[in-house]
Design a protein around this motif. Structure first.
Motif, PDB file in Angstrom:
ATOM      1  N   TYR A   1       0.126  -4.032  -4.210  1.00 35.55           N
ATOM      2  CA  TYR A   1       0.798  -2.825  -3.937  1.00 35.55           C
ATOM      3  C   TYR A   1       1.441  -1.979  -4.815  1.00 35.55           C
ATOM      4  CZ  TYR A   1       4.338  -0.106  -1.045  1.00 35.55           C
ATOM      5  OH  TYR A   1       4.896   0.850  -0.654  1.00 35.55           O
ATOM      6  N   VAL A   2       2.134  -2.506  -5.932  1.00 36.71           N
ATOM      7  CA  VAL A   2       2.411  -1.949  -7.055  1.00 36.71           C
ATOM      8  C   VAL A   2       1.456  -1.461  -8.020  1.00 36.71           C
ATOM      9  CG1 VAL A   2       4.295  -1.768  -8.925  1.00 36.71           C
ATOM     10  CG2 VAL A   2       4.853  -3.135  -6.714  1.00 36.71           C
TER      11      VAL A   2
ATOM     12  N   VAL B   1       2.526 -13.046  -2.852  1.00 39.14           N
ATOM     13  CA  VAL B   1       3.298 -11.894  -3.420  1.00 39.14           C
ATOM     14  C   VAL B   1       3.645 -11.011  -2.426  1.00 39.14           C
ATOM     15  CG1 VAL B   1       3.457  -9.976  -4.868  1.00 39.14           C
ATOM     16  CG2 VAL B   1       2.656 -12.225  -5.857  1.00 39.14           C
TER      17      VAL B   1
ATOM     18  N   ASN C   1      -0.062  -8.464  -7.005  1.00 39.94           N
ATOM     19  CA  ASN C   1       0.955  -7.634  -6.594  1.00 39.94           C
ATOM     20  C   ASN C   1      -0.064  -6.173  -6.618  1.00 39.94           C
ATOM     21  OD1 ASN C   1       2.865  -5.803  -5.887  1.00 39.94           O
ATOM     22  ND2 ASN C   1       4.473  -6.740  -7.366  1.00 39.94           N
TER      23      ASN C   1
END
Lengths: 657, 271
Positions: free
Chosen positions: A470-471, A367, A468
């Motif tokens: 980061y998010v 991702v 993911n």
């Protein structure tokens, strides 16, 4: 050929050196891993080692585990005998026969009997592996050969001892049956005058089998004899096992695409696997025909490490990719995406190998470094980032359900509990009914609660499990900042995914929240007399309870929902064969909720069938994902007369109707 | 060759509210996003970059906060990001917007690097006029290829482009010489997702801010002054309240009958 130290010493030295070299070649590869402090809590670690390595509490959860436990303890006893055997081969003066009789006789008795028990145990193990193997691929030559070697060792030691006993004369000979009850029976089988030959043959067979066995260890799954105990000692204690945080700074790598991204302990796991196959039997992906098999993941990691190790040690590029597409690397992307992160593999592994957590860094790599993931996830990721919920519904809609129970904003300082409703409970039509039932129950019990409304953001569970980070990190930081700003300490959740994320994952951000799942809170309220149940919800009929993985295995909440259901319906819920610690996933965990399921049987159908086999009128769960998956399963199985209800709805039947 | 992708920062329309008193958009707390059609235009540019190695510039006109959307374009792989921002550009309609964007593209092509292709979304989700793309093409004298759902060929040495246009009930294959302007529909591609290293790099990457001092446009031709279109009123259409008929839970068949009766009465059923 009579064994002599001059003959034996070079053989022994060579065999031990080879063994040492092979061990070193493998174990030194763990130094390629990242640092990981596994030497904290030494007392706890020592206790775990006693419980799980020496008492083998996890091994004996299955009946054949008793055979393994037997072989293990026999091995410990026979290590004494084998040490004497090797030392005696080098220094003939070293012998148990020099011990005083009071020690010598019971020692020999024990060794003799234990040898027979070992022989019996490996025979059972061989028959079991031939007739009813744990999984079909377990019938390997290696497995049988090792068992055959152990049996050979036992038979050879009987031969040695019998030959020795046949030399005894007079009153000592009469004692033979007492000192070695089993070996003395073998004496009769020795042809007259052949005792020396039998001794020599047995001795060399024993020596050869022992040294061959020793050298097969590092090359086979039997390396676990060396690595399992340290692996258990070095296990992770945090429950549930959490992925590490990532620091989003230029130059860092995110996730991993080669073995060096794992910690040294995670690499050690690769050498500790006994290939017992319990993880694969428990894995919902594997049970429904997906390419994921946790045992193979660990095995493939080992092969990758062995293959790439030399190059990586020289800081060269790894020749064999860890992540592959249709077989061109060690672990295929479809395998990586198949995991529901249900944690069943972690729960059953006798040596605490961390299978599932090894897939998360690979997802992160796909991702975060390559933006390569199943296409369904693109919408999810963008919706989460842009509108902080999986469906991309306007955040302003989040608190709308609450208009049905009146304005309920969390007021700092006055409201006791934050009701963190979660995305499903806020937006999903079916889950909103659960939210409403819970809200009415909380009001009935006089609980002081409030919501964040449009300011609440997705907890980020699916994002984190999907790699993911980061998010996830963004949403987590925003939620936590809001919690801190509003002074939130106590949180009610109705979703086990919110539960685990707020309670466990957010702890990595330095916030300790008292998070309570509604199944726990409702039980406490009933038990404390704050929530009266004036009637029993008997109209729900036969009710079977499904354990949510994130409520059960990840957070250990098994009893409260069952007790609450028993109080509401007047009867303990029915149990499926796979329940509690062995509960079977609905198929939605690990972000699979948002993905298509193309390969094999649908996991939710597999579970729905199991529930239906109990002949229920109602299937009860305590998780919005499970609710959706099982409800869909019932529809697909043309069993929509069976209702799927959340525990809050069951309690509402008893408390509010 | 440089490919210019024109992108606009628009309010997330699912979250837009209209102030009933002033009839203007309530912009407070409304997140901005890249106009979805433009994200397909940018993706097309990035795919051409991947295939042919050309450079991609993301170009936008808007207030200073539109920089965020340009950073997203950088995170996705644009080589340059240019924001045309000046007080005098504000309040522009499609005509004035086309003037400014065309002037910027002309400046890039003449003074910096030759532009071979300009890509725009077919329209924006806030204005929905679909006029800016063609407006730019006319001002630059470029061929305009609208509603493209497939870029079939890009022959840079021969300066030739073949695209497929998605029209009502049919497709049209069109060949045009470069430079050209293409407006795209959603079916063209699936926009990519930014990698984390690209996102981090985009945080520090420069977004060029061009004001009118640089473009030197006649202030009568830009912004509010250059806009012949005036919006008299914005309002949400009134929708009659619906009613719940029947009970689908207790009597699904009865509810269906009720619904059919209603539809028949309004002559909405084919039978």
């Amino acid at each position: 050929m009579t064994p002599t130290p001059t003959l034996f010493a070079p053989i022994l030295v060579a065999a031990v050196a080879l063994f040492g070299w092979n061990c070193w070649r493998r174990l030194s590869l763990t130094a390629l891993g990242q640092p990981d402090n596994r030497l904290d809590n030494l007392r706890l670690r020592a206790g775990d080692t006693l419980r799980y390595a020496f008492a083998q509490l996890r091994v004996v959860r299955k009946p054949y585990g008793l055979v393994h436990l037997t072989i293990f303890w026999c091995f410990l006893v026979l290590m004494i005998a084998n040490s004497e055997f090797l030392l005696n081969g080098l220094f003939p003066a070293v012998s148990f026969s020099r011990l005083p009789d009071g020690l010598f006789i019971p020692l020999m008795q024990m060794i003799d009997v234990v040898s027979l028990i070992t022989l019996a145990a490996v025979t059972i193990a061989m028959v079991r592996r031939a007739v009813a193997p744990p999984y079909p691929e377990a019938r390997t030559f290696e497995a049988f050969f090792i068992l055959f070697l152990i049996a050979t060792l036992m038979l050879a030691s009987f031969g040695i001892n019998a030959a020795k006993l046949s030399h005894l004369h007079g009153s000592v000979a009469a004692l033979a049956g007492t000192i070695m009850p089993i070996s003395s029976l073998v004496v009769a089988l020795i042809p007259p005058g052949q005792a020396r030959l039998v001794y020599d043959l047995s001795w060399w067979t024993h020596a050869g089998a022992l040294l061959l066995f020793l050298n097969l260890l590092p090359l086979s799954k039997h390396f676990h004899i060396v690595t399992a105990i340290p692996t258990i000692f070095l296990r992770r204690h945090e429950q549930p096992v959490l992925p590490q945080r990532e620091e989003f700074v230029t130059g860092n790598r995110f996730g991993t695409a080669d073995v060096t991204g794992y910690s040294w302990k995670e690499l050690l796991d690769a050498f500790a696997c006994t290939e017992c196959g319990r993880c694969q039997l428990a894995c919902p992906a594997n049970a429904t025909g997906k390419p994921l098999n946790p045992r193979r993941v660990i095995h493939d990691l080992k092969l990758n490490l062995l293959n790439n190790g030399p190059a990586l040690k020289r800081r060269q590029a790894a020749p064999l990719p860890l992540i592959g597409n249709r077989g061109d690397g060690s672990i295929d992307t479809e395998t990586i995406w198949s995991c529901t992160t249900c944690g069943a593999c972690l729960e059953v592994c006798p040596v605490f190998i961390e299978q599932m957590p090894k897939l998360i860094p690979l997802r992160r790599h796909l991702v975060e470094m390559e933006a390569r993931f199943p296409e369904e996830l693109l919408n999810l990721f963008e919706n989460m980032e842009g509108r902080s919920n999986p469906w991309g519904i306007a955040p302003t809609e989040r608190g709308k359900w609450a208009t049905l129970v009146g304005e309920r904003t969390f007021e700092p300082g006055t409201t006791e509990y934050l009701f963190f409703v979660g995305c499903a409970g806020s937006f999903d039509a079916r889950a909103k009914q659960v939210t409403l039932a819970l809200a009415l129950l909380l009001d009935k019990a006089g609980v002081s609660w409030g919501i964040l409304g449009k300011d609440e953001k997705c907890c980020g569970d699916s994002l984190r499990r999907l790699g993911n980070e980061y998010v996830f990190d963004k949403l987590a930081q925003e939620n936590i900042a809001l919690f801190k700003e509003r002074g939130i300490k106590k949180v009610i959740v109705q979703c086990p995914h919110c539960l685990t994320t707020l309670k466990n994952d957010y702890r990595q951000y330095g916030i300790e929240l008292e998070v309570i799942h509604h199944s726990q809170l409702l039980l406490h309220l009933v038990q404390d007399g704050r929530l009266a149940l004036p009637r029993q919800a008997t109209e729900l009929g036969r009710l079977v309870y499904h354990d949510s993985c994130y409520l059960g295995r990840h957070n250990g909440i098994y009893d409260e929902p069952r007790q609450a259901l028993a109080l509401a319906t007047g009867a303990a819920p029915l149990e499926m064969p796979r329940s509690r610690e062995e509960g079977f996933c609905c198929g939605a965990g690990g972000g699979r909720m948002w993905m298509e399921e193309f390969t094999g049987e649908r996991i939710n159908l597999n579970r729905a069938k199991e529930a239906l086999a109990q002949g229920p009128d109602t299937v009860c769960t305590a998780c919005p994902y499970c609710l959706t998956m099982l409800d869909d399963g019932m529809k697909d199985l043309q069993a929509s007369t069976v209702q799927v209800k959340d525990i809050a709805e069951v309690l509402a039947e008893a408390a509010l109707r | 060759m440089l490919i210019v992708a024109c992108i606009k920062q628009v309010p997330d329309t699912t979250q837009v509210k209209i102030d009933p008193v002033t009839n203007t958009l309530v912009r407070e707390g409304i997140p901005f996003i890249m106009n979805p059609y433009d994200s397909h235009a940018l993706e097309a540019a990035l795919q051409l970059k991947d295939r042919f190695g050309c450079r991609v510039a993301a170009l936008s006109m808007g207030p200073p906060n539109a920089e965020a959307t340009l950073r997203k374009a950088l995170a996705l792989g644009a080589d340059r990001a240019i924001l045309l921002s000046d007080r005098c550009f504000g309040g522009a309609d499609t005509l004035a917007t086309s003037n400014v964007l065309a002037a910027a593209i002309r400046k890039i092509s003449q003074e910096q690097e030759p532009v071979g292709l300009v890509l725009c979304g077919k329209q924006t989700i806030d204005g929905d006029t679909a006029q800016v793309g063609p407006g730019i093409a006319v001002r630059l004298g470029y061929q305009q290829l609208t509603l493209v759902d497939q870029i079939e060929e890009l022959d840079m040495p021969a300066k030739r482009l073949v695209v497929r246009r998605k029209l009502e009930g049919r497709h049209e294959r069109v060949q045009a010489p470069l430079p050209a302007l293409v407006t795209v529909v959603r079916e063209l591609n699936r926009p990519r997702y930014p990698t984390v290293p690209m996102r981090l790099a985009a945080v520090d990457a420069p977004v060029e801010i061009w004001d009118n001092q640089l473009l030197q446009l006649d202030t009568q031709a830009v912004g509010l002054k250059g806009s012949p279109t005036w919006v008299a009123r914005i309002f949400s259409p009134q929708r009659a309240k619906g009613e719940i008929i029947g009970n689908g839970c207790t009597d699904p068949e009865g509810a269906v009958d009720l619904l059919l009766d209603k539809l028949r009465a309004k002559d909405l059923l084919p039978l």
